[in-house]
Scaffold this motif. Sequence first.
Motif, PDB file in Angstrom:
ATOM      1  N   PHE A 287       0.828  -1.207   0.000  1.00  0.00           N
ATOM      2  CA  PHE A 287       0.000   0.000   0.000  1.00  0.00           C
ATOM      3  C   PHE A 287       0.865   1.261   0.000  1.00  0.00           C
ATOM      4  CE2 PHE A 287      -2.099   3.271   2.669  1.00  0.00           C
ATOM      5  CZ  PHE A 287      -3.134   3.603   1.805  1.00  0.00           C
ATOM      6  N   TYR A 288       1.877   1.304   0.867  1.00  0.00           N
ATOM      7  CA  TYR A 288       2.738   2.486   0.913  1.00  0.00           C
ATOM      8  C   TYR A 288       3.567   2.629  -0.364  1.00  0.00           C
ATOM      9  CZ  TYR A 288       1.512   3.093   5.815  1.00  0.00           C
ATOM     10  OH  TYR A 288       0.824   3.312   6.969  1.00  0.00           O
ATOM     11  N   LEU A 289       3.964   1.519  -0.944  1.00  0.00           N
ATOM     12  CA  LEU A 289       4.650   1.607  -2.242  1.00  0.00           C
ATOM     13  C   LEU A 289       3.715   2.182  -3.302  1.00  0.00           C
ATOM     14  CD1 LEU A 289       6.787  -1.654  -2.652  1.00  0.00           C
ATOM     15  CD2 LEU A 289       7.592   0.705  -2.527  1.00  0.00           C
ATOM     16  N   GLY A 290       2.464   1.814  -3.258  1.00  0.00           N
ATOM     17  CA  GLY A 290       1.503   2.370  -4.208  1.00  0.00           C
ATOM     18  C   GLY A 290       1.325   3.867  -4.030  1.00  0.00           C
ATOM     19  N   LEU A 291       1.264   4.324  -2.755  1.00  0.00           N
ATOM     20  CA  LEU A 291       1.162   5.769  -2.510  1.00  0.00           C
ATOM     21  C   LEU A 291       2.400   6.498  -3.023  1.00  0.00           C
ATOM     22  CD1 LEU A 291      -0.359   5.923   1.089  1.00  0.00           C
ATOM     23  CD2 LEU A 291      -1.515   6.269  -1.106  1.00  0.00           C
ATOM     24  N   ALA A 386       7.575  -3.253 -10.968  1.00  0.00           N
ATOM     25  CA  ALA A 386       8.150  -4.598 -11.006  1.00  0.00           C
ATOM     26  C   ALA A 386       8.161  -5.270  -9.642  1.00  0.00           C
ATOM     27  CB  ALA A 386       9.578  -4.524 -11.564  1.00  0.00           C
ATOM     28  N   VAL A 387       8.333  -4.487  -8.572  1.00  0.00           N
ATOM     29  CA  VAL A 387       8.469  -5.067  -7.235  1.00  0.00           C
ATOM     30  C   VAL A 387       7.107  -5.415  -6.630  1.00  0.00           C
ATOM     31  CG1 VAL A 387       9.176  -4.523  -4.866  1.00  0.00           C
ATOM     32  CG2 VAL A 387      10.687  -3.993  -6.777  1.00  0.00           C
ATOM     33  N   ILE A 434      -2.904  -4.587  -8.099  1.00  0.00           N
ATOM     34  CA  ILE A 434      -3.550  -3.269  -8.161  1.00  0.00           C
ATOM     35  C   ILE A 434      -2.511  -2.159  -8.267  1.00  0.00           C
ATOM     36  CG2 ILE A 434      -4.878  -1.623  -6.772  1.00  0.00           C
ATOM     37  CD1 ILE A 434      -6.551  -3.956  -5.791  1.00  0.00           C
ATOM     38  N   VAL A 435      -1.384  -2.320  -7.578  1.00  0.00           N
ATOM     39  CA  VAL A 435      -0.330  -1.300  -7.635  1.00  0.00           C
ATOM     40  C   VAL A 435       0.489  -1.429  -8.915  1.00  0.00           C
ATOM     41  CG1 VAL A 435       1.785  -0.499  -6.518  1.00  0.00           C
ATOM     42  CG2 VAL A 435      -0.215  -1.055  -5.135  1.00  0.00           C
ATOM     43  N   ALA A 436       0.811  -2.652  -9.311  1.00  0.00           N
ATOM     44  CA  ALA A 436       1.741  -2.861 -10.429  1.00  0.00           C
ATOM     45  C   ALA A 436       1.145  -2.447 -11.770  1.00  0.00           C
ATOM     46  CB  ALA A 436       2.178  -4.324 -10.467  1.00  0.00           C
ATOM     47  N   ILE A 437      -0.121  -2.770 -11.990  1.00  0.00           N
ATOM     48  CA  ILE A 437      -0.699  -2.509 -13.315  1.00  0.00           C
ATOM     49  C   ILE A 437      -0.752  -1.010 -13.624  1.00  0.00           C
ATOM     50  CG2 ILE A 437      -2.809  -2.738 -14.683  1.00  0.00           C
ATOM     51  CD1 ILE A 437      -3.251  -5.443 -13.306  1.00  0.00           C
TER      52      ILE A 437
END
Length: 479
Positions: A287-291, A386-387, A434-437
């Motif tokens: 989640f934090y990586l997505g933000l 990628a991560v 959800i974050v990667a795409i």
Amino acid sequence: MNTSNMDRCLRAALLGIGLALIGAPAIAQDAPVEDAAAPVTESAAAVEPPPPEVQAPSLEQAYQREFAFLQGQKADLERRLAELQDRMGAEQSELEAEIRALEAEVVEMGGEADRLEDRVFESELAVDTARENTDVLASTFLQADFSLAEAYSPDLGDRAPAAEDVSGLFDAALGVLRDAGSIRVEDGEFFLIDGARVDGRIVEIGGIAAYGVSPRGSGVLAPAGDGGLKLWNEDTAEVAEALAAGRAPDSLPIFIFESTATEVEKKGTKGLFDVIRSGGVIGWIIFYLGLLGLALVVLRVVFLQRASASTSKILDAVSGHVRRGDASAALDVLKRKKGSTSRVVSAAIRNLDRDREHLEDIVSEAILHESSHLNRFGAFIMVIAAVSPLLGLLGTVTGMISTFDVITEFGTGDPKLLSGGISIALVTTELGLIVAIPMLVFGNLLSGWAEGIKDDMEKAALRVINQYYEGRARGVESA
């Protein structure tokens, strides 16, 4: 006896006879010499005359006699051999006939054994079928004892169910079905939404739904556990009152349940943070990586927007000065501008006095120098893209390990114990995707936008150079 063996025996016998005949005359000749040396009495010589000499048989005669004897022996042996072969042939025929009879008997006995095995198999199958039917009947009556305890409770003891027992069971089941398909209004008690227990009337629609009517609250009822009912929705009070009064409502909101033994609870919708919390530590990391990725995308969009918007304005501002050959005025205008395009065009204007090839190399160098600014945050966005799925995969593996640990310790009897590990396994995978795409899509789009801005800067620099040369050419012509 073989003919070659008989010939060898015949030759050996003839050879022995010949040797014997050869030795006999020598002995006969030696005898008179001994007799001559002995003294002869006068009386004997006068009284007895000498015996006549016996003529010895010739060798050929001896051979003939021996051959005739051997021929007789051979004929006798051949006759005995023929008799023996006839007797053996007869005995062999009898044995072969006996073997064929025994083989036929064995085949017949094998067929009889197969038939007996088939009968045994059919008997075992019949026994298994009867045992299964007995088990089915026993389980059916056991289920009837639980389901139809009030309507039918047979006491079979150790005996097998009889025809009248089965008939009574089906009659009781049909009666229960008729009751379950009817609408009944009975006095009873149920729980309100606030948990208070009230007395009232309960409208039962078979055994699958119910409505409660009381002065303090009415509406659709739901299982409350241990055979109790609770108010599920107060907005259906009019429908419950209409059913209790025997009227048919226009619409029938209904809560269908299978049993009242287990309480039914309202499930609230999960929010974003509830979903992330169910993913564990790895879910929060994703989640934090997505933000962070979203913030970098916004910043990159701002940078690229500024860089692309200033290109046309810079060209409009410096085109007139460049055509007149006033490089210092154009540079003064560019000093008031900010951005990558202004710096690239400034580098081109400051070196307008150089040859064309050298000038193009200077422009390319300036564009390369500005690429780091245009590509800012692009690599970080692609790294996050990628991560994130890899972190989701890590969460999946972690959740499955946790699930198997629970299975090892507690078994699979309670699904609620397994829900934690399965939730981590599935939610982290979902969050990672959800974050990667979006990061992958925005990263590629912004990279293409940056490349387009670089092309625009190169075009702007070349446009300034061409305007400068065009203006100088017109000045030469006018001079």
